[in-house]
Structures are given as C-alpha cells and as structure tokens.
Write a protein that holds these residues in place. Structure first.
Motif, mmCIF file in Angstrom:
data_model
loop_
_atom_site.group_PDB
_atom_site.id
_atom_site.type_symbol
_atom_site.label_atom_id
_atom_site.label_comp_id
_atom_site.label_asym_id
_atom_site.label_seq_id
_atom_site.Cartn_x
_atom_site.Cartn_y
_atom_site.Cartn_z
ATOM 1 N N LEU A 1 -13.669 49.600 -60.765
ATOM 2 C CA LEU A 1 -12.852 49.900 -61.940
ATOM 3 C C LEU A 1 -11.726 50.863 -61.565
ATOM 4 O O LEU A 1 -10.570 50.678 -61.963
ATOM 5 C CB LEU A 1 -13.716 50.485 -63.062
ATOM 6 N N VAL A 2 -12.050 51.867 -60.772
ATOM 7 C CA VAL A 2 -11.024 52.810 -60.296
ATOM 8 C C VAL A 2 -10.030 52.109 -59.379
ATOM 9 O O VAL A 2 -8.819 52.302 -59.489
ATOM 10 C CB VAL A 2 -11.688 54.014 -59.580
ATOM 11 N N LEU A 3 -10.546 51.247 -58.482
ATOM 12 C CA LEU A 3 -9.661 50.527 -57.558
ATOM 13 C C LEU A 3 -8.743 49.538 -58.280
ATOM 14 O O LEU A 3 -7.698 49.170 -57.761
ATOM 15 C CB LEU A 3 -10.480 49.792 -56.496
ATOM 16 N N SER A 4 -9.137 49.111 -59.459
ATOM 17 C CA SER A 4 -8.295 48.151 -60.183
ATOM 18 C C SER A 4 -7.401 48.821 -61.221
ATOM 19 O O SER A 4 -6.605 48.147 -61.856
ATOM 20 C CB SER A 4 -9.162 47.090 -60.857
ATOM 21 N N THR A 5 -7.521 50.136 -61.374
ATOM 22 C CA THR A 5 -6.675 50.822 -62.360
ATOM 23 C C THR A 5 -5.923 51.979 -61.698
ATOM 24 O O THR A 5 -4.808 51.810 -61.255
ATOM 25 C CB THR A 5 -7.522 51.333 -63.548
#
Length: 175
Positions: free
Chosen positions: A139-143
C-alpha cells in the motif's frame, strides 16, 4: 487523503469483503454437495480440493518478503533511469499486489469464519500477520513511495535509488 489512495483502499476493502463472503458460499456449497450428492463420482471429488492450503501459504512470509525486496530494488533501479514505462509498470505492479493480497486475506478471513461458525477452529489472525504486513508495505509502495512520488524529489532520487538498491536485500532478513 488523495483520491488515488482512497480509491485503492475502497478497492481493497470491497475485494476483501467479496472474497470472504464468496469463500463462505464456496465452502458451504462444497459441504452441501458432499453431504447430499456426494455419491456421484465426479461430485465426490469436489471436497477433496485443498481449500485450506491458501491459509497455510499466507502464514509463510518468504514469498512476500522476496516480492517486496524485488520491488524495492526495481524502484531503486528505476530511480536511476528515466523511463515512464518502468515507472508505470512498478505502480501497476504495486497496486495489483495490494488487490491480490486483499483477495488472499479475504479468502483466509472467509475460511476462518467458516471454521468459527462450524466450531472447527478458533479465529486467529496471527497466522495472517505476514500477509497483512506485506499488504501495508505494498500500500505504501503504491501510494506515498510510488515512482511518481519519488520522482518529484528531483536531485534526491539518485541517492534514494542507490539506497533502495543497497537496502533491498536487507529486507529479506528483516521481513
């Protein structure tokens, strides 16, 4: 919260919920079929499918730590290069991984719910902790840590790229 993050969280939540409910429906359908028409040879094989196998796979974090490590290293390489195609590929990969992990977690929650309803096991989320951590990292890597976000750091992108390449393999020991 940005629209992109809000949309991704909605997709993750709906995916998890729909998969959990679908898992319950699938397991009860298998139970009903085996109970009432299990004498038919082809139908009798339905319940022998390894349904619980995914829950055991979710407890094994090696696949998640390997994929996250590769993604962090690929992000570092992409920061050193200038390619919109690579940036988009990494963003799509991170978002797809969040949805796939949401689906796997939904399955596990549905399966645990089935076991709980039938008094066949306790509802224990500890086995799902590696998958939950991987979901949060993706989620962090995609945002916030997506390629478009990191590209905005201009001159810091080169040191960050080198740091990601060097830090990536250490994730295998931490995760």
């Amino acid at each position: 919260m940005s629209n992109d993050l809000a949309d991704l969280i909605k997709v993750m939540a709906v995916t998890l919920l729909v998969t959990a409910v679908s898992t319950l429906v699938m397991l009860y359908t298998i139970w009903l079929v085996r109970r009432y028409v299990g004498d038919i040879p082809v139908i009798g094989l339905v319940g022998q499918v390894g349904v619980p196998g995914v829950a055991a796979m979710l407890a094994d974090n090696r696949i998640f730590s390997t994929l996250i490590t590769l993604h962090v290293i690929a992000t570092g390489v992409a920061l050193l290069l200038a390619s919109n195609t690579i940036d988009m590929a990494l963003l799509i990969t991170a978002k797809a991984a969040t949805v796939i992990l949401s689906t796997l977690l939904g399955y596990a929650v549905g399966f645990m719910g089935y076991l709980q309803i039938n008094n066949a096991g306790a509802f224990n989320l500890n086995a799902l902790l590696p998958a939950i951590i991987a979901l949060l990292i993706y989620l962090v890597l995609s945002t916030w840590a997506s390629m478009p976000s990191l590209r905005r750091l201009n001159h810091l992108r080169f040191p960050l790229g080198i740091l990601a390449i060097l830090f990536g393999p250490l994730l295998l020991t931490v995760l």
